[in-house]
Motif scaffolding. Structure first.
Motif, PDB file in Angstrom:
ATOM      1  N   UNK A 452       0.831  -1.202   0.000  1.00 60.18           N
ATOM      2  CA  UNK A 452       0.000   0.000   0.000  1.00 60.18           C
ATOM      3  C   UNK A 452       0.862   1.247   0.000  1.00 60.18           C
ATOM      4  N   UNK A 453       0.191   2.372  -0.209  1.00 58.40           N
ATOM      5  CA  UNK A 453       0.819   3.672   0.004  1.00 58.40           C
ATOM      6  C   UNK A 453       0.893   3.930   1.500  1.00 58.40           C
ATOM      7  N   UNK A 454       2.027   4.439   1.975  1.00 62.95           N
ATOM      8  CA  UNK A 454       2.142   4.726   3.407  1.00 62.95           C
ATOM      9  C   UNK A 454       1.866   6.185   3.740  1.00 62.95           C
ATOM     10  N   UNK A 455       1.325   6.956   2.781  1.00 63.61           N
ATOM     11  CA  UNK A 455       0.579   8.144   3.173  1.00 63.61           C
ATOM     12  C   UNK A 455      -0.714   7.600   3.763  1.00 63.61           C
ATOM     13  N   UNK A 456      -0.891   7.737   5.064  1.00 62.16           N
ATOM     14  CA  UNK A 456      -1.927   6.957   5.752  1.00 62.16           C
ATOM     15  C   UNK A 456      -3.334   7.346   5.319  1.00 62.16           C
ATOM     16  N   UNK A 457      -3.532   8.592   4.912  1.00 58.99           N
ATOM     17  CA  UNK A 457      -4.857   8.958   4.412  1.00 58.99           C
ATOM     18  C   UNK A 457      -5.123   8.296   3.060  1.00 58.99           C
ATOM     19  N   UNK A 458      -4.113   8.169   2.227  1.00 61.89           N
ATOM     20  CA  UNK A 458      -4.289   7.457   0.950  1.00 61.89           C
ATOM     21  C   UNK A 458      -4.610   5.983   1.197  1.00 61.89           C
ATOM     22  N   UNK A 459      -3.886   5.373   2.117  1.00 63.67           N
ATOM     23  CA  UNK A 459      -4.154   3.977   2.468  1.00 63.67           C
ATOM     24  C   UNK A 459      -5.591   3.810   2.950  1.00 63.67           C
ATOM     25  N   UNK A 460      -6.029   4.701   3.835  1.00 65.28           N
ATOM     26  CA  UNK A 460      -7.381   4.599   4.383  1.00 65.28           C
ATOM     27  C   UNK A 460      -8.453   4.813   3.318  1.00 65.28           C
ATOM     28  N   UNK A 461      -8.110   5.521   2.248  1.00 67.07           N
ATOM     29  CA  UNK A 461      -9.069   5.788   1.180  1.00 67.07           C
ATOM     30  C   UNK A 461      -8.959   4.788   0.032  1.00 67.07           C
TER      31      UNK A 461
END
Length: 470
Positions: A452-461
């Motif tokens: 996943x992307x570890x920009x956490x908002x990107x991961x959550x989306x």
């Protein structure tokens, strides 16, 4: 500057160390004169540091005393699938808090269930076998759709592994081997964390306010939970294990002395342990979840000198990270040898399986190969212990992270790897418009894992995908 406490085993056997952690709400003093509500491992932010010694298995028993489900991921670990922290493998809270969907509905993503999820009530044991290399790993919450909010509230800590190769080198150790968790935060007037969640209770509606969908960044830089701290140091070498635990901010770290001249680091390691040889660096660019081990030699200074760690791509309050003050003259028996470790470079060949992963921004979501995360869909089935060649293509800025695997950067846009791409990695920054080619070596542990992307908002989306090791 605070140093996270090293956790002591609750018991030990001939080959295993057992630890106990309680995930709980607490109050912390972060902004002077104010109290900040946090969620912490053992009630602290950062959580206690777990040290895993050569040949030892670690078992961590987590108890969830928070009002929402949690998931613990040991970032960078080589682990069985049921201890990796798959995002729907919940530790449910006390039954008094009710029920929770595994994947709540959000914009562009339907509510889902996951029949493969391994769910426990309030407690769970995570087993971490002896790790293949010494390294600066970390553990953090990984709950589906709410990772960003959970980590922002404080659920993060170090997991440091050692091996005999590293221990024989004579590198700075003990009080001069210092973990630095860098994380930006925003604060409300009362001292509480200011996170723009659609549902501050984290019970049902995931996501952040529209203006924060690129990622949540704050205006206060914390190091080990303290804002812009000062560390008193000896005239000696120090090893600093730098972790970027921010949700969405990338840093370019540099050192400046009183004349504002650049001082430089000696890089000795990255995500998965030591480099082959020390690498002088004027600055270090560190994306979300990346780690860099560096040595700073303060013996060149005299007592009273000050050295500032700055963020060259920050502005205003985010342009400074911390300060070192040389306060004691002392002897130093440490060294940085010219050879640190053996790194066998991977050369791509025609027999390697090749895959392409496109990280794309949609209208209200973030996708991989055109898909939002679906626990039932595997983007890749890979043989245990195999090495594959993946090309990551990005139309935004994304730190690519893969679980239960290690990788080397082969090229960026067809050119040689960048200045921060050396050694074994588990997180690699992919800039907007870049094509980064990675040789990924998968663990022999079989099962379902994620990247996943570890920009956490990107991961959550939704910017996360399954792969299976078979």
């Amino acid at each position: 500057m605070p140093i996270p406490q090293q956790l002591k085993p609750s018991r030990q056997t001939s080959d295993t160390d057992y630890y106990e952690i309680v995930q709980s709400a607490a109050m912390a003093t972060i902004i002077p004169g104010l109290r900040t509500p946090i969620w912490g491992y053992n009630g602290t932010f950062p959580g206690p540091t777990i040290v895993q010694n050569p040949g030892r298995t670690v078992v961590v028993s987590h108890r969830n005393d928070l009002p929402v489900p949690t998931v613990v991921h040991m970032h960078g670990g080589t682990t069985p699938h049921d201890s990796d922290g798959y995002p729907t493998d919940f530790i449910l809270p006390d039954a008094k808090y009710g029920t929770f969907p595994e994947m709540p509905a959000m914009a562009g993503m339907p509510a889902m269930t996951d029949p493969e999820a391994i769910i426990t009530r309030q407690t769970r044991d995570y087993t971490y076998p002896p790790q293949p290399r010494a390294g600066t790993l970390w553990y953090h919450d990984h709950r589906m759709d709410f990772t960003g909010a959970s980590v922002y509230r404080g659920l993060a800590g170090f997991h440091i592994t050692h091996d005999t190769e590293e221990q024989a080198l004579g590198l700075p150790s003990g009080a001069r081997d210092v973990p630095l968790m860098i994380a930006d935060r925003a604060f409300a007037a009362d001292g509480s964390f200011l996170y723009p969640a659609l549902d501050p209770t984290m019970r049902s509606t995931p996501g952040v306010q529209d203006s924060y969908t690129n990622g949540v960044m704050g205006d206060v830089i914390l190091v080990n939970g303290a804002p812009w701290p000062v560390m008193n140091v000896d005239t000696a070498r120090y090893r600093f294990r730098i972790l970027n635990a921010s949700n969405a901010r990338t840093y370019q770290l540099a050192l400046q002395d009183a004349s504002r001249q650049s001082v430089g680091f000696t890089q000795i390691g990255t995500d998965h342990g030591l480099l082959a040889a020390p690498l002088p660096q004027d600055a270090i660019q560190i994306a979300e979840a990346e780690r860099y081990d560096v040595v700073i030699d303060f013996s060149r200074y005299k007592v009273g000198d000050q050295i500032t760690m700055v963020n060259q791509i920050g502005s205003g309050s985010t342009a400074v990270v911390m300060r070192f003050v040389v306060s004691r003259a002392t002897s130093d028996g440490s060294r940085v040898p010219s050879r640190l470790s053996t790194i066998n470079a991977i050369s791509p060949n025609s027999a390697m399986t090749r895959r392409t992963m496109k990280f794309h921004r949609g209208a209200n979501d973030w996708t991989i190969n055109g898909r939002l995360f679906d626990p039932a869909y595997s983007e890749a089935d890979v043989p245990a212990g195999s090495t594959e060649l993946w090309t990551i293509i990005s139309d935004f800025r994304h730190p690519f992270h893969i679980h239960n695997a290690t990788m080397q950067v082969i090229s960026r846009d067809g050119q040689a790897p960048g200045p921060y791409d050396q050694g074994w990695k588990d997180t690699v920054f992919v800039n907007q418009g870049e094509r980064v080619q990675l040789a990924i070596r998968f663990s022999t542990f079989k099962g379902r894992y994620v990247f996943h992307c570890h920009n956490l908002e990107h991961e959550d989306m939704g910017m996360m995908a399954n792969f299976r090791i078979v």
